[in-house]
Design a protein around this motif. Structure first.
Motif, mmCIF file in Angstrom:
data_model
loop_
_atom_site.group_PDB
_atom_site.id
_atom_site.type_symbol
_atom_site.label_atom_id
_atom_site.label_comp_id
_atom_site.label_asym_id
_atom_site.label_seq_id
_atom_site.Cartn_x
_atom_site.Cartn_y
_atom_site.Cartn_z
ATOM 1 N N ASP A 103 -8.686 -1.230 -0.872
ATOM 2 C CA ASP A 103 -8.222 -1.835 -2.123
ATOM 3 C C ASP A 103 -7.905 -0.803 -3.206
ATOM 4 O OD1 ASP A 103 -8.243 -4.414 -1.113
ATOM 5 O OD2 ASP A 103 -10.289 -4.819 -1.798
ATOM 6 N N LEU B 16 -4.465 0.535 -2.522
ATOM 7 C CA LEU B 16 -3.437 -0.447 -2.846
ATOM 8 C C LEU B 16 -3.215 -0.504 -4.357
ATOM 9 C CD1 LEU B 16 -1.449 -2.631 -1.973
ATOM 10 C CD2 LEU B 16 -3.351 -4.269 -2.070
ATOM 11 N N ALA B 17 -4.285 -0.536 -5.114
ATOM 12 C CA ALA B 17 -4.161 -0.596 -6.570
ATOM 13 C C ALA B 17 -3.430 0.629 -7.107
ATOM 14 C CB ALA B 17 -5.548 -0.716 -7.216
#
Length: 64
Positions: free
Chosen positions: A31, A34-35
């Motif tokens: 995550d 992705l951010a």
């Protein structure tokens, strides 16, 4: 005039847009990666899942 993106990604982060491009719509990336990729404009999150943007494709093709 050619602009080159600075080396803003770690080797692990650099592998993530490649993973998105190859395994969309269900990539298995952390995550935080992705951010960061979304913040840099290399990946866009759509209703069908994350997709590599044009800038992301250019970044993938540049040598690290």
């Amino acid at each position: 005039m050619t602009l080159h993106a600075p080396k803003l990604l770690t080797p692990e982060e650099f592998a993530s847009p490649i993973e998105v491009a190859v395994t969309a719509p269900n990539p298995k990336i952390p995550d935080p990666h992705l951010a960061r990729l979304v913040a840099l404009g290399y990946v866009a999150v759509t209703a069908k899942g994350p997709l590599v943007t044009g800038d992301g494709l250019i970044r993938i093709t540049e040598s690290e």
